[in-house]
Write a protein that holds these residues in place. Structure first.
Motif, PDB file in Angstrom:
ATOM      1  N   GLN A   1     -20.099  36.864   5.667  1.00 36.66           N
ATOM      2  CA  GLN A   1     -19.517  35.521   5.618  1.00 36.66           C
ATOM      3  C   GLN A   1     -20.350  34.652   4.697  1.00 36.66           C
ATOM      4  O   GLN A   1     -21.563  34.563   4.816  1.00 36.66           O
ATOM      5  N   VAL A   2     -19.682  33.983   3.764  1.00 35.27           N
ATOM      6  CA  VAL A   2     -20.372  33.142   2.799  1.00 35.27           C
ATOM      7  C   VAL A   2     -20.609  31.762   3.406  1.00 35.27           C
ATOM      8  O   VAL A   2     -19.714  31.177   4.016  1.00 35.27           O
ATOM      9  N   GLN A   3     -21.816  31.280   3.234  1.00 34.45           N
ATOM     10  CA  GLN A   3     -22.137  29.925   3.677  1.00 34.45           C
ATOM     11  C   GLN A   3     -22.945  29.212   2.615  1.00 34.45           C
ATOM     12  O   GLN A   3     -23.873  29.781   2.029  1.00 34.45           O
ATOM     13  N   LEU A   4     -22.579  27.969   2.355  1.00 33.98           N
ATOM     14  CA  LEU A   4     -23.372  27.071   1.520  1.00 33.98           C
ATOM     15  C   LEU A   4     -23.698  25.857   2.372  1.00 33.98           C
ATOM     16  O   LEU A   4     -22.779  25.195   2.871  1.00 33.98           O
ATOM     17  N   VAL A   5     -24.967  25.580   2.537  1.00 28.31           N
ATOM     18  CA  VAL A   5     -25.384  24.488   3.404  1.00 28.31           C
ATOM     19  C   VAL A   5     -26.200  23.491   2.591  1.00 28.31           C
ATOM     20  O   VAL A   5     -27.297  23.808   2.122  1.00 28.31           O
ATOM     21  N   GLU A   6     -25.638  22.288   2.439  1.00 29.08           N
ATOM     22  CA  GLU A   6     -26.345  21.228   1.714  1.00 29.08           C
ATOM     23  C   GLU A   6     -27.234  20.440   2.653  1.00 29.08           C
ATOM     24  O   GLU A   6     -26.931  20.300   3.841  1.00 29.08           O
ATOM     25  N   SER A   7     -28.304  19.905   2.101  1.00 26.94           N
ATOM     26  CA  SER A   7     -29.190  19.025   2.858  1.00 26.94           C
ATOM     27  C   SER A   7     -29.900  18.094   1.890  1.00 26.94           C
ATOM     28  O   SER A   7     -29.874  18.316   0.676  1.00 26.94           O
ATOM     29  N   GLY A   8     -30.512  17.043   2.439  1.00 23.53           N
ATOM     30  CA  GLY A   8     -31.315  16.149   1.615  1.00 23.53           C
ATOM     31  C   GLY A   8     -30.679  14.814   1.308  1.00 23.53           C
ATOM     32  O   GLY A   8     -31.307  13.960   0.680  1.00 23.53           O
ATOM     33  N   GLY A   9     -29.447  14.608   1.745  1.00 27.17           N
ATOM     34  CA  GLY A   9     -28.804  13.330   1.487  1.00 27.17           C
ATOM     35  C   GLY A   9     -29.421  12.226   2.329  1.00 27.17           C
ATOM     36  O   GLY A   9     -30.219  12.474   3.237  1.00 27.17           O
ATOM     37  N   GLY A  10     -29.047  10.996   2.023  1.00 27.55           N
ATOM     38  CA  GLY A  10     -29.555   9.860   2.782  1.00 27.55           C
ATOM     39  C   GLY A  10     -29.294   8.551   2.085  1.00 27.55           C
ATOM     40  O   GLY A  10     -28.570   8.487   1.087  1.00 27.55           O
ATOM     41  N   LEU A  11     -29.908   7.522   2.630  1.00 28.42           N
ATOM     42  CA  LEU A  11     -29.801   6.165   2.075  1.00 28.42           C
ATOM     43  C   LEU A  11     -31.051   5.906   1.246  1.00 28.42           C
ATOM     44  O   LEU A  11     -32.175   6.123   1.716  1.00 28.42           O
TER      45      LEU A  11
ATOM     46  N   SER B   1     -35.305   7.976  -5.425  1.00 31.54           N
ATOM     47  CA  SER B   1     -35.044   9.388  -5.689  1.00 31.54           C
ATOM     48  C   SER B   1     -34.660  10.124  -4.413  1.00 31.54           C
ATOM     49  O   SER B   1     -35.076   9.740  -3.315  1.00 31.54           O
ATOM     50  N   LEU B   2     -33.885  11.165  -4.623  1.00 29.99           N
ATOM     51  CA  LEU B   2     -33.550  12.103  -3.546  1.00 29.99           C
ATOM     52  C   LEU B   2     -33.501  13.497  -4.143  1.00 29.99           C
ATOM     53  O   LEU B   2     -33.201  13.654  -5.329  1.00 29.99           O
ATOM     54  N   ARG B   3     -33.753  14.481  -3.309  1.00 33.13           N
ATOM     55  CA  ARG B   3     -33.614  15.869  -3.733  1.00 33.13           C
ATOM     56  C   ARG B   3     -32.670  16.583  -2.779  1.00 33.13           C
ATOM     57  O   ARG B   3     -32.951  16.678  -1.583  1.00 33.13           O
ATOM     58  N   LEU B   4     -31.563  17.037  -3.320  1.00 31.47           N
ATOM     59  CA  LEU B   4     -30.598  17.781  -2.526  1.00 31.47           C
ATOM     60  C   LEU B   4     -30.881  19.272  -2.636  1.00 31.47           C
ATOM     61  O   LEU B   4     -31.304  19.752  -3.693  1.00 31.47           O
ATOM     62  N   SER B   5     -30.611  19.978  -1.559  1.00 31.21           N
ATOM     63  CA  SER B   5     -30.761  21.435  -1.538  1.00 31.21           C
ATOM     64  C   SER B   5     -29.445  22.062  -1.099  1.00 31.21           C
ATOM     65  O   SER B   5     -28.702  21.479  -0.314  1.00 31.21           O
TER      66      SER B   5
END
Length: 117
Positions: A1-11, A17-21
């Protein structure tokens, strides 16, 4: 099963700066192109940045010089470093994996980025 999980968002405040993964599983990560898209409220989803399996990158004009896309094939993870954030960068950011076949396209659920005015 394919999964892509984003993280790192915010206010974040304008100029910050922000870094998304994007952590991928279930695919041969190194052969996939990885992209970051965003969808602002009331607007269509647009491509922000893309990194091919050979490392070449492309950026939307609106983020050139501010955002950097990268990938770590050993960790099966793509990143989006976002600097000098603007209010206009606000939106839901999605990770996409695009493989060699037309059916090899996968999306994450998205992570929210809010740049304060």
């Amino acid at each position: 099963q394919v999964q892509l999980v984003e993280s790192g968002g915010g206010l974040v405040q304008a100029g910050g700066s922000l870094r998304l993964s994007c952590a991928a599983s279930g695919i041969i990560f190194r052969i996939f192109a990885m992209g970051w898209y965003r969808q602002a409220p009331g607007k269509q989803r647009e491509e922000v940045a893309r990194i091919l399996n050979n490392g070449r990158t492309n950026y939307a004009d609106s983020v050139k010089g501010r955002f950097t896309i990268s990938r770590d094939n050993a960790e099966n993870t793509a990143y989006l470093q976002m600097n000098s954030l603007k209010h206009e960068d606000t939106g839901l950011y999605y990770c996409q994996a695009a493989g060699p076949g037309p059916e090899d396209e996968y999306w994450g659920e998205g992570t929210k980025v809010t740049g304060s005015a």
